[in-house]
Write a protein that holds these residues in place. Structure first.
Motif, PDB file in Angstrom:
ATOM      1  N   MET A 211       0.837  -1.195   0.000  1.00 46.46           N
ATOM      2  CA  MET A 211       0.000   0.000   0.000  1.00 46.46           C
ATOM      3  C   MET A 211       0.877   1.253   0.000  1.00 46.46           C
ATOM      4  O   MET A 211       1.981   1.258   0.545  1.00 46.46           O
ATOM      5  N   SER A 212       0.350   2.307  -0.588  1.00 46.39           N
ATOM      6  CA  SER A 212       1.084   3.562  -0.634  1.00 46.39           C
ATOM      7  C   SER A 212       0.407   4.575   0.285  1.00 46.39           C
ATOM      8  O   SER A 212      -0.793   4.526   0.530  1.00 46.39           O
ATOM      9  N   THR A 213       1.213   5.513   0.776  1.00 47.09           N
ATOM     10  CA  THR A 213       0.684   6.551   1.658  1.00 47.09           C
ATOM     11  C   THR A 213      -0.182   7.512   0.854  1.00 47.09           C
ATOM     12  O   THR A 213       0.256   8.054  -0.164  1.00 47.09           O
ATOM     13  N   ILE A 214      -1.416   7.725   1.322  1.00 53.22           N
ATOM     14  CA  ILE A 214      -2.318   8.643   0.641  1.00 53.22           C
ATOM     15  C   ILE A 214      -2.494   9.941   1.434  1.00 53.22           C
ATOM     16  O   ILE A 214      -2.733  11.005   0.861  1.00 53.22           O
ATOM     17  N   ILE A 215      -2.329   9.866   2.772  1.00 51.34           N
ATOM     18  CA  ILE A 215      -2.541  11.029   3.647  1.00 51.34           C
ATOM     19  C   ILE A 215      -1.347  11.170   4.578  1.00 51.34           C
ATOM     20  O   ILE A 215      -0.883  10.187   5.162  1.00 51.34           O
ATOM     21  N   GLU A 216      -0.867  12.401   4.726  1.00 49.46           N
ATOM     22  CA  GLU A 216       0.191  12.674   5.694  1.00 49.46           C
ATOM     23  C   GLU A 216      -0.065  14.017   6.374  1.00 49.46           C
ATOM     24  O   GLU A 216      -0.232  15.039   5.714  1.00 49.46           O
ATOM     25  N   PHE A 217      -0.116  13.987   7.698  1.00 52.99           N
ATOM     26  CA  PHE A 217      -0.149  15.207   8.507  1.00 52.99           C
ATOM     27  C   PHE A 217       1.258  15.425   9.051  1.00 52.99           C
ATOM     28  O   PHE A 217       1.822  14.519   9.660  1.00 52.99           O
ATOM     29  N   LYS A 218       1.804  16.624   8.841  1.00 56.36           N
ATOM     30  CA  LYS A 218       3.157  16.933   9.302  1.00 56.36           C
ATOM     31  C   LYS A 218       3.122  18.198  10.151  1.00 56.36           C
ATOM     32  O   LYS A 218       2.879  19.300   9.651  1.00 56.36           O
ATOM     33  N   ASP A 219       3.322  18.020  11.465  1.00 56.91           N
ATOM     34  CA  ASP A 219       3.419  19.146  12.410  1.00 56.91           C
ATOM     35  C   ASP A 219       2.210  20.086  12.293  1.00 56.91           C
ATOM     36  O   ASP A 219       2.346  21.317  12.317  1.00 56.91           O
ATOM     37  N   VAL A 220       1.014  19.516  12.194  1.00 62.65           N
ATOM     38  CA  VAL A 220      -0.194  20.328  11.979  1.00 62.65           C
ATOM     39  C   VAL A 220      -0.651  20.973  13.286  1.00 62.65           C
ATOM     40  O   VAL A 220      -0.832  20.293  14.305  1.00 62.65           O
TER      41      VAL A 220
ATOM     42  N   ILE B 278      -0.556  19.306   5.257  1.00 54.07           N
ATOM     43  CA  ILE B 278      -1.477  18.189   5.027  1.00 54.07           C
ATOM     44  C   ILE B 278      -1.296  17.779   3.577  1.00 54.07           C
ATOM     45  O   ILE B 278      -1.637  18.543   2.662  1.00 54.07           O
ATOM     46  N   ILE B 279      -0.762  16.593   3.382  1.00 53.48           N
ATOM     47  CA  ILE B 279      -0.425  16.126   2.035  1.00 53.48           C
ATOM     48  C   ILE B 279      -1.332  14.952   1.692  1.00 53.48           C
ATOM     49  O   ILE B 279      -1.369  13.942   2.400  1.00 53.48           O
ATOM     50  N   VAL B 280      -2.084  15.093   0.603  1.00 57.76           N
ATOM     51  CA  VAL B 280      -2.988  14.041   0.144  1.00 57.76           C
ATOM     52  C   VAL B 280      -2.669  13.742  -1.314  1.00 57.76           C
ATOM     53  O   VAL B 280      -2.699  14.627  -2.162  1.00 57.76           O
ATOM     54  N   ASN B 281      -2.316  12.486  -1.574  1.00 58.75           N
ATOM     55  CA  ASN B 281      -1.922  12.087  -2.932  1.00 58.75           C
ATOM     56  C   ASN B 281      -0.840  13.010  -3.495  1.00 58.75           C
ATOM     57  O   ASN B 281      -0.856  13.370  -4.676  1.00 58.75           O
ATOM     58  N   GLY B 282       0.096  13.407  -2.638  1.00 54.22           N
ATOM     59  CA  GLY B 282       1.217  14.231  -3.074  1.00 54.22           C
ATOM     60  C   GLY B 282       0.927  15.714  -3.178  1.00 54.22           C
ATOM     61  O   GLY B 282       1.824  16.499  -3.483  1.00 54.22           O
ATOM     62  N   GLU B 283      -0.322  16.130  -2.921  1.00 50.43           N
ATOM     63  CA  GLU B 283      -0.689  17.540  -3.029  1.00 50.43           C
ATOM     64  C   GLU B 283      -0.770  18.176  -1.637  1.00 50.43           C
ATOM     65  O   GLU B 283      -1.277  17.568  -0.699  1.00 50.43           O
ATOM     66  N   HIS B 284      -0.309  19.407  -1.536  1.00 49.61           N
ATOM     67  CA  HIS B 284      -0.322  20.126  -0.261  1.00 49.61           C
ATOM     68  C   HIS B 284      -1.658  20.843  -0.097  1.00 49.61           C
ATOM     69  O   HIS B 284      -1.847  21.965  -0.558  1.00 49.61           O
ATOM     70  N   VAL B 285      -2.567  20.188   0.615  1.00 50.36           N
ATOM     71  CA  VAL B 285      -3.913  20.724   0.783  1.00 50.36           C
ATOM     72  C   VAL B 285      -3.882  22.048   1.537  1.00 50.36           C
ATOM     73  O   VAL B 285      -4.687  22.950   1.271  1.00 50.36           O
ATOM     74  N   GLU B 286      -2.958  22.175   2.485  1.00 51.27           N
ATOM     75  CA  GLU B 286      -2.922  23.393   3.311  1.00 51.27           C
ATOM     76  C   GLU B 286      -2.600  24.651   2.516  1.00 51.27           C
ATOM     77  O   GLU B 286      -2.878  25.767   2.958  1.00 51.27           O
ATOM     78  N   SER B 287      -2.067  24.475   1.307  1.00 52.12           N
ATOM     79  CA  SER B 287      -1.694  25.639   0.490  1.00 52.12           C
ATOM     80  C   SER B 287      -2.740  25.973  -0.568  1.00 52.12           C
ATOM     81  O   SER B 287      -2.587  26.948  -1.312  1.00 52.12           O
ATOM     82  N   PHE B 288      -3.837  25.197  -0.645  1.00 54.64           N
ATOM     83  CA  PHE B 288      -4.845  25.416  -1.682  1.00 54.64           C
ATOM     84  C   PHE B 288      -5.609  26.714  -1.438  1.00 54.64           C
ATOM     85  O   PHE B 288      -5.921  27.065  -0.289  1.00 54.64           O
TER      86      PHE B 288
ATOM     87  N   THR C 105     -12.275  23.608  -3.410  1.00 55.09           N
ATOM     88  CA  THR C 105     -13.549  23.124  -3.952  1.00 55.09           C
ATOM     89  C   THR C 105     -13.322  21.937  -4.871  1.00 55.09           C
ATOM     90  O   THR C 105     -14.036  20.921  -4.795  1.00 55.09           O
ATOM     91  N   ARG C 106     -12.327  22.041  -5.752  1.00 60.03           N
ATOM     92  CA  ARG C 106     -12.014  20.930  -6.660  1.00 60.03           C
ATOM     93  C   ARG C 106     -11.516  19.713  -5.885  1.00 60.03           C
ATOM     94  O   ARG C 106     -11.855  18.571  -6.214  1.00 60.03           O
ATOM     95  N   TYR C 107     -10.698  19.959  -4.864  1.00 63.65           N
ATOM     96  CA  TYR C 107     -10.169  18.876  -4.038  1.00 63.65           C
ATOM     97  C   TYR C 107     -11.299  18.108  -3.358  1.00 63.65           C
ATOM     98  O   TYR C 107     -11.343  16.868  -3.389  1.00 63.65           O
ATOM     99  N   ARG C 108     -12.244  18.831  -2.764  1.00 60.93           N
ATOM    100  CA  ARG C 108     -13.362  18.170  -2.084  1.00 60.93           C
ATOM    101  C   ARG C 108     -14.220  17.393  -3.077  1.00 60.93           C
ATOM    102  O   ARG C 108     -14.654  16.279  -2.800  1.00 60.93           O
ATOM    103  N   ALA C 109     -14.446  17.987  -4.250  1.00 62.01           N
ATOM    104  CA  ALA C 109     -15.282  17.322  -5.253  1.00 62.01           C
ATOM    105  C   ALA C 109     -14.624  16.057  -5.788  1.00 62.01           C
ATOM    106  O   ALA C 109     -15.279  15.039  -6.009  1.00 62.01           O
ATOM    107  N   ARG C 110     -13.307  16.105  -5.979  1.00 63.34           N
ATOM    108  CA  ARG C 110     -12.603  15.004  -6.645  1.00 63.34           C
ATOM    109  C   ARG C 110     -12.181  13.903  -5.678  1.00 63.34           C
ATOM    110  O   ARG C 110     -12.181  12.723  -6.024  1.00 63.34           O
ATOM    111  N   ASN C 111     -11.806  14.270  -4.458  1.00 67.55           N
ATOM    112  CA  ASN C 111     -11.136  13.333  -3.564  1.00 67.55           C
ATOM    113  C   ASN C 111     -11.950  12.824  -2.385  1.00 67.55           C
ATOM    114  O   ASN C 111     -11.647  11.762  -1.842  1.00 67.55           O
TER     115      ASN C 111
END
Length: 234
Positions: free
Chosen positions: A1-10, A65-75, A81-87
């Motif tokens: 399995m691959s990591t899909i979610i990572e919280f780092k020092d949140v 907060i990294i989900v599928n390699g994307e930094h959600v905290e910087s969106f 909106t696209r992230y919530r709709a797609r993921n």
């Protein structure tokens, strides 16, 4: 399995005048693709805050907060909106169904949100509601309404299902049915399921158990041999 979610020092802080409440205090963890994860903790521990941050419903004060390699905290707002709709598929304790739409129409609303082929009848069949597609929410039991909300959440084929006390308003028998359905989705479809709950019994069925207290990770445990939800001593 691959990591899909990572919280780092949140860190997540809420301010009211001079008062600062730190709801998330330097939180770190990872979740793998397809894991059935249970987040446990008392009321006010930060469980729902964590879920809202992961789902893009709230923003961090600091950390990543990294989900599928994307930094959600910087969106920005459009990216969120696209992230919530797609993921993300959300399942809450209360069902948020549209009362003047049938079960099928509530599910097929997802066609307006994401560009995927949705077979509403098939999705309702997968949650045991094939014969209820033309009924309105008021004509359904609480468990049936919750199953419609799950069908609606999974119809857009999200990478993650985020569930905030999804059985809190249900009787125990119906609650087990719902949780068993969520576990099956994790096992059969590689959907990552994250459930926030105060019910410690569910920990025995989880692949991973994250315990939170006072906004901090108290422990993270891997369950090598998770039980089936239906086999737990409810």
């Amino acid at each position: 399995m691959s990591t899909i979610i990572e919280f780092k020092d949140v860190i997540k802080e809420y301010r009211a005048g001079d008062h600062v409440l730190r709801a998330m205090d330097n939180v770190n963890f990872t979740i793998e693709e397809g894991e059935f994860v249970v987040i446990l903790g008392p009321s006010g521990a930060g469980k729902s805050t964590l879920l809202n941050l992961l789902g893009g419903l709230d923003s961090t004060t600091s950390g990543q907060i990294i989900v599928n390699g994307e930094h959600v905290e910087s969106f920005n707002d459009n990216e969120l909106t696209r992230y919530r709709a797609r993921n993300v598929g959300f399942i809450f304790q209360f069902y948020n169904l549209i009362p003047n739409l049938t079960a099928l129409e509530n599910v097929e609303l997802m066609k307006d949100i994401v560009d995927v082929n949705i077979d509403g009848e098939a999705v309702l069949d997968s949650v045991g509601l094939k014969d209820h597609s033309n009924q309105f929410p008021a004509q359904l039991s609480g468990g049936e309404q919750q199953r419609v909300s799950i069908a609606r959440a999974v119809a857009k084929q999200p990478a993650m299902l985020l569930c905030d006390e999804p059985t809190g308003a249900l009787d125990s028998k119906t609650g087990v049915l719902i949780l068993n359905l969520l576990q099956d989705m994790s096992n059969s479809k590689d959907t990552t399921v994250v459930i926030v709950t105060h019910n410690a019994i569910l920990a025995e069925a989880a692949d991973k158990v994250i315990r939170i207290k006072n906004g901090q990770i108290e422990s993270i445990a891997i369950n090598e041999n998770p039980k089936k939800v239906s086999d737990l001593d409810w």
